[in-house]
Design an enzyme around this catalytic site. Structure first.
Site, PDB file in Angstrom:
ATOM      1  N   ARG A  57       0.838  -1.212   0.000  1.00  0.00           N
ATOM      2  CA  ARG A  57       0.000   0.000   0.000  1.00  0.00           C
ATOM      3  C   ARG A  57       0.867   1.254   0.000  1.00  0.00           C
ATOM      4  O   ARG A  57       0.519   2.256  -0.639  1.00  0.00           O
ATOM      5  CB  ARG A  57      -0.964  -0.008   1.198  1.00  0.00           C
ATOM      6  CG  ARG A  57      -1.979   1.129   1.132  1.00  0.00           C
ATOM      7  CD  ARG A  57      -3.062   1.001   2.183  1.00  0.00           C
ATOM      8  NE  ARG A  57      -2.521   1.118   3.531  1.00  0.00           N
ATOM      9  CZ  ARG A  57      -3.236   0.931   4.644  1.00  0.00           C
ATOM     10  NH1 ARG A  57      -4.521   0.619   4.559  1.00  0.00           N
ATOM     11  NH2 ARG A  57      -2.689   1.052   5.832  1.00  0.00           N
ATOM     12  N   LYS A 154      -2.762   6.957   1.194  1.00  0.00           N
ATOM     13  CA  LYS A 154      -2.523   7.226   2.621  1.00  0.00           C
ATOM     14  C   LYS A 154      -1.487   8.343   2.683  1.00  0.00           C
ATOM     15  O   LYS A 154      -0.293   8.107   2.883  1.00  0.00           O
ATOM     16  CB  LYS A 154      -2.068   5.952   3.340  1.00  0.00           C
ATOM     17  CG  LYS A 154      -2.241   6.020   4.841  1.00  0.00           C
ATOM     18  CD  LYS A 154      -2.225   4.645   5.461  1.00  0.00           C
ATOM     19  CE  LYS A 154      -2.050   4.682   6.953  1.00  0.00           C
ATOM     20  NZ  LYS A 154      -3.068   5.436   7.682  1.00  0.00           N
TER      21      LYS A 154
HETATM   22  N1  PXG Z   1      -9.105   4.885   7.191  1.00  0.00           N
HETATM   23  C1  PXG Z   1      -8.186   5.855   7.383  1.00  0.00           C
HETATM   24  C2  PXG Z   1      -8.465   7.226   6.901  1.00  0.00           C
HETATM   25  C3  PXG Z   1      -6.993   5.542   8.032  1.00  0.00           C
HETATM   26  O1  PXG Z   1      -6.072   6.500   8.237  1.00  0.00           O
HETATM   27  C4  PXG Z   1      -7.763   3.247   8.263  1.00  0.00           C
HETATM   28  C5  PXG Z   1      -8.917   3.618   7.603  1.00  0.00           C
HETATM   29  C6  PXG Z   1      -7.565   1.822   8.664  1.00  0.00           C
HETATM   30  O2  PXG Z   1      -6.581   1.200   7.848  1.00  0.00           O
HETATM   31  P1  PXG Z   1      -5.675  -0.005   8.387  1.00  0.00           P
HETATM   32  O3  PXG Z   1      -4.883  -0.397   7.197  1.00  0.00           O
HETATM   33  O4  PXG Z   1      -4.855   0.527   9.521  1.00  0.00           O
HETATM   34  O5  PXG Z   1      -6.603  -1.063   8.811  1.00  0.00           O
HETATM   35  C7  PXG Z   1      -6.763   4.211   8.486  1.00  0.00           C
HETATM   36  C8  PXG Z   1      -5.496   3.834   9.178  1.00  0.00           C
HETATM   37  C9  PXG Z   1      -2.242   6.783  13.436  1.00  0.00           C
HETATM   38  C10 PXG Z   1      -2.679   5.613  12.657  1.00  0.00           C
HETATM   39  O6  PXG Z   1      -1.235   6.685  14.133  1.00  0.00           O
HETATM   40  C11 PXG Z   1      -3.592   5.767  11.641  1.00  0.00           C
HETATM   41  C12 PXG Z   1      -4.004   4.647  10.927  1.00  0.00           C
HETATM   42  C13 PXG Z   1      -3.487   3.408  11.220  1.00  0.00           C
HETATM   43  C14 PXG Z   1      -2.546   3.274  12.238  1.00  0.00           C
HETATM   44  C15 PXG Z   1      -2.146   4.386  12.967  1.00  0.00           C
HETATM   45  O7  PXG Z   1      -2.884   7.819  13.363  1.00  0.00           O
HETATM   46  N2  PXG Z   1      -4.918   4.856   9.945  1.00  0.00           N
END
Ligand code: PXG
Length: 305
Positions: A57, A154
C-alpha cells in the site's frame, strides 16, 4: 545532549539515529505541503503483522502521487524489521513515512531531488482497548472525493479527517463518521466502518475510503467464521437502524460503536458478531506475521523441502 537508550533509534536519511538526533529539513515538502505518504503497522508477539500488505500500500500510495521511494519493496520490508530489532520491539507500533524530501519554497516536486524515508518503531503503550464501545457523530465534512485527493492514498494530508475529528471533539463524541460526496457512509477519521444488518456484515466499497488492512483481514476472518459479508454502499438510515456497528484499523483494532448521532445501536453494548470478530482478530494478529527475529527476505521466501 547525551541520548538515552529509551529514546530509541529512528531510520532517517539512510541511517539509524537516536530519536533526539533524528530530524528532517524545514524545507522538506512533507512538512511544507503534506507532500508524502505513510503507513502505520503493528507488531504483535515478535512479528510484524501484514508487513508485505502495508508495504504494497505504501508503494501504491507513492505511485499515485508519483513519488519515487528510494528503496525497493524488499529493502523497505527489511528496514522495518531491522528497525524493530534495533529497538527490541516485541509488541509495538511502526510508522513509515516517505516525504518528497527537502526542496525550496514552492510546491513543484521537481524542487525535491531526493525522497526521504523514515522508519520509527515504538513500544506500544498508547492504545487502550475501548471494549465498552464508543459514541460516534456524523461529520458535516464529507470525505475527500475519489477524483480530488483519493482516500485510497494514505497521504500526509489528513486535514479532511482532522476537521471531522475536531467536530466530534466539540460535540463530545469519541469519533466522527464521514460520508462521501453522495451522502453514503465512507469511513471514520482513521478507521474503516462496518455495520451488522439483519442479513450481513456490511462495509462500504473502498472507492470512498482507505483500503484498510484491518478491513480486509476482518472480511476474511468473517468468511471463515461463516458470517455473510457484503461490500456495498449504505446510508445513515442503515447505520441508525443497524444491529451492531464497529470501527476498525491498525491502531484501534476492532472497537464497538454503541451510538451514532444519539441513536443507540442495537442493545447499546458490544453485539455478538462484533464480539466474535474482536476475539478472532485478537487471536489472528498474535499468530501471524513476519518474525522480527529473522530477516524479512528470508521469512518471505517459501520453504523448499
Ligand atoms: N481509514 C483511514 C483514513 C486511516 O487513516 C484506516 C482507515 C484503517 O486502515 P488499516 O490499514 O490501519 O486497517 C486508516 C489507518 C495513526 C494511525 O497513528 C492511523 C491509521 C493506522 C494506524 C495508525 O494515526 N490509519
Amino acid at each position: 545532549m547525551v541520548p538515552r537508550p529509551s529514546d530509541g533509534l529512528v531510520y532517517v536519511s539512510g541511517a539509524w539515529r537516536t530519536a533526539a538526533d533524528a530530524s528532517v529539513s524545514v524545507f522538506d515538502h512533507g512538512l511544507l505541503y503534506g507532500d508524502g505518504v505513510f503507513e502505520g503497522i503493528r507488531a504483535y508477539n515478535g512479528r510484524v503483522f501484514k508487513l508485505e500488505r502495508h508495504i504494497d500500500r505504501l508503494f501504491d500510495s507513492a505511485k499515485a502521487i508519483r513519488l519515487q521511494i528510494p528503496n525497493t519493496h524488499a529493502e523497505v520490508c527489511e528496514l522495518v524489521v531491522e528497525t524493530c530489532r534495533r529497538n527490541a520491539i516485541h509488541d509495538g507500533y511502526i510508522r513509515l513515512v516517505v516525504t518528497r524530501g527537502p526542496g525550496d519554497l514552492g510546491i513543484d516536486p521537481r524542487k525535491c531531488p531526493r525522497a526521504e524515508l523514515i522508519v520509527i518503531a515504538r513500544q506500544l503503550t498508547m492504545y487502550a482497548a475501548a471494549a465498552s464501545g464508543i459514541r460516534v457523530v456524523t461529520s458535516t465534512f464529507r470525505r475527500n472525493a475519489p477524483d480530488a485527493t483519493s482516500p485510497s492514498i494514505k497521504s500526509l494530508n489528513y486535514l479532511n479527517n482532522i476537521l471531522a475529528r475536531l467536530e466530534a471533539n466539540d460535540r463530545g463524541a469519541d469519533e466522527a463518521l464521514m460520508l462521501d460526496a453522495q451522502g453514503y457512509v465512507a469511513e471514520a477519521t482513521v478507521d474503516n466502518f462496518f455495520i451488522v444488518s439483519a442479513h450481513a456484515l456490511l462495509t462500504p466499497p473502498t472507492a470512498t475510503n482507505l483500503k484498510g488492512v484491518t478491513r480486509d483481514t476482518l472480511l476474511e476472518l468473517a468468511a471463515t467464521l461463516g458470517i455473510t459479508t457484503e461490500e456495498r454502499p449504505f446510508t445513515l438510515f442503515d447505520v441508525w437502524t443497524s444491529k451492531e456497528a464497529f470501527i476498525c484499523g491498525t491502531g484501534a483494532e476492532v472497537v464497538p460503536v454503541v451510538s451514532v448521532d444519539d441513536r443507540t445501536i442495537g442493545a447499546g453494548t458490544i453485539g455478538p458478531v462484533t464480539a466474535r470478530l474482536v476475539t478472532a482478530y485478537h487471536d489472528f494478529v498474535r499468530s501471524h506475521g513476519t518474525p522480527i527475529g529473522v530477516s524479512a527476505r528470508t521469512a518471505a521466501t517459501p520453504a523448499t523441502v
